[in-house]
Design a protein around this motif. Structure first.
Motif, PDB file in Angstrom:
ATOM      1  N   CYS A 103       0.850  -1.187   0.000  1.00  0.00           N
ATOM      2  CA  CYS A 103       0.000   0.000   0.000  1.00  0.00           C
ATOM      3  C   CYS A 103       0.888   1.241   0.000  1.00  0.00           C
ATOM      4  O   CYS A 103       1.440   1.613   1.043  1.00  0.00           O
ATOM      5  N   TYR A 104       1.032   1.855  -1.151  1.00  0.00           N
ATOM      6  CA  TYR A 104       1.953   2.974  -1.328  1.00  0.00           C
ATOM      7  C   TYR A 104       1.197   4.300  -1.340  1.00  0.00           C
ATOM      8  O   TYR A 104       0.315   4.516  -2.174  1.00  0.00           O
ATOM      9  N   SER A 105       1.544   5.184  -0.420  1.00  0.00           N
ATOM     10  CA  SER A 105       1.097   6.580  -0.429  1.00  0.00           C
ATOM     11  C   SER A 105      -0.421   6.718  -0.505  1.00  0.00           C
ATOM     12  O   SER A 105      -0.949   7.525  -1.268  1.00  0.00           O
ATOM     13  N   LEU A 106      -1.117   5.950   0.320  1.00  0.00           N
ATOM     14  CA  LEU A 106      -2.580   6.003   0.369  1.00  0.00           C
ATOM     15  C   LEU A 106      -3.096   6.252   1.782  1.00  0.00           C
ATOM     16  O   LEU A 106      -3.981   7.090   1.989  1.00  0.00           O
ATOM     17  N   ILE A 107      -2.544   5.572   2.752  1.00  0.00           N
ATOM     18  CA  ILE A 107      -3.138   5.557   4.083  1.00  0.00           C
ATOM     19  C   ILE A 107      -3.220   6.956   4.687  1.00  0.00           C
ATOM     20  O   ILE A 107      -4.151   7.269   5.438  1.00  0.00           O
ATOM     21  N   PHE A 134       3.427  -0.796   4.125  1.00  0.00           N
ATOM     22  CA  PHE A 134       2.753   0.493   3.990  1.00  0.00           C
ATOM     23  C   PHE A 134       3.802   1.591   3.832  1.00  0.00           C
ATOM     24  O   PHE A 134       4.788   1.618   4.573  1.00  0.00           O
ATOM     25  N   VAL A 135       3.558   2.476   2.888  1.00  0.00           N
ATOM     26  CA  VAL A 135       4.402   3.652   2.700  1.00  0.00           C
ATOM     27  C   VAL A 135       3.524   4.876   2.932  1.00  0.00           C
ATOM     28  O   VAL A 135       2.494   5.045   2.268  1.00  0.00           O
ATOM     29  N   ALA A 136       3.918   5.713   3.902  1.00  0.00           N
ATOM     30  CA  ALA A 136       3.071   6.823   4.337  1.00  0.00           C
ATOM     31  C   ALA A 136       3.899   8.080   4.543  1.00  0.00           C
ATOM     32  O   ALA A 136       5.096   8.020   4.857  1.00  0.00           O
ATOM     33  N   LEU A 137       3.261   9.222   4.373  1.00  0.00           N
ATOM     34  CA  LEU A 137       3.947  10.507   4.510  1.00  0.00           C
ATOM     35  C   LEU A 137       4.581  10.675   5.891  1.00  0.00           C
ATOM     36  O   LEU A 137       3.992  10.314   6.905  1.00  0.00           O
ATOM     37  N   SER A 138       5.772  11.262   5.892  1.00  0.00           N
ATOM     38  CA  SER A 138       6.513  11.515   7.111  1.00  0.00           C
ATOM     39  C   SER A 138       6.408  12.987   7.501  1.00  0.00           C
ATOM     40  O   SER A 138       6.235  13.870   6.648  1.00  0.00           O
ATOM     41  N   THR A 139       6.569  13.249   8.776  1.00  0.00           N
ATOM     42  CA  THR A 139       6.633  14.629   9.245  1.00  0.00           C
ATOM     43  C   THR A 139       7.882  15.340   8.724  1.00  0.00           C
ATOM     44  O   THR A 139       8.003  16.559   8.856  1.00  0.00           O
TER      45      THR A 139
END
Length: 207
Positions: A103-107, A134-139
């Protein structure tokens, strides 16, 4: 959400280009070590990341909210890939179980309940010892702090999307009950990065 993505795909034929992400190639290396034979991709889009798994001989399935994106994916994959039209909020779409979920750049586009449900639903569709990535945006991403803050770590983007940004504590809170075996900060692309993410890998316990 469906209206946004339908409009986005309709107005921009290849909004992210045709090449898979650097991360998807790294994940392919991980999957080959286990080995993975089947993979589900929530947020399939037009399939640019799916190509690396499909071309490696894996059985690929996907979930995509945009009919336009699915139609474009069909031009490349034909009917060899199972594609479910709908939102990840409606998972599962069938009783299939998979060796892996990517799951890339969705959650980070979902609200808190949606994020929790996507993780739980993905884990439930894994076979024993299966992997979910899962790949998710970082702060650490340049978009963090841009726009109106509508909730902790959540900002309204110029495009009207709600973006949730993860730090290490948020990763542990979200995935800590799902047997994390790896977590790392990643850049995308690796050379001259424009985005910063977290990659989280969980493995389903045999029990």
């Amino acid at each position: 959400m469906s209206e946004f993505w339908e409009a986005a795909f309709s107005s921009n034929e290849k909004m992210w280009g045709e090449n898979p992400t650097d991360n998807s190639r790294k994940v392919l290396e991980l999957f080959r070590k286990h080995p993975v034979r089947s993979v589900l991709i929530p947020g399939f889009g037009y399939g640019r990341n799916a190509k690396v798994f499909y071309e490696a001989g894996m059985e690929v399935s996907g979930i995509e909210i945009s009919q336009t994106a699915i139609a474009r994916a069909r031009k490349y994959f034909g009917e060899e890939v199972i594609l479910h039209h709908g939102s990840v909020a409606d998972m599962p779409f069938d009783e299939a179980r998979f060796d892996a979920i990517y799951c890339y750049s969705l959650i980070h586009l979902l609200d808190p309940a949606g994020r929790a449900k996507l993780i739980a639903d993905s884990y439930s569709q894994l076979l024993p010892d299966g992997l979910m990535v899962f790949v998710a945006l970082s702060t650490r991403d340049v978009r963090y702090g841009v726009g109106d803050e509508i909730a902790p770590h959540t900002y309204l983007s110029p495009h009207g999307l709600q973006l949730y940004f993860y730090d290490e504590a948020a990763i542990e809170d979200a995935f800590g009950n799902y047997n994390i075996i790896d977590r790392k900060a990643i850049n995308e692309p690796e050379d001259k990065p424009t985005e910063k993410h977290w990659m989280v890998v969980c493995q389903k316990t045999a029990s």
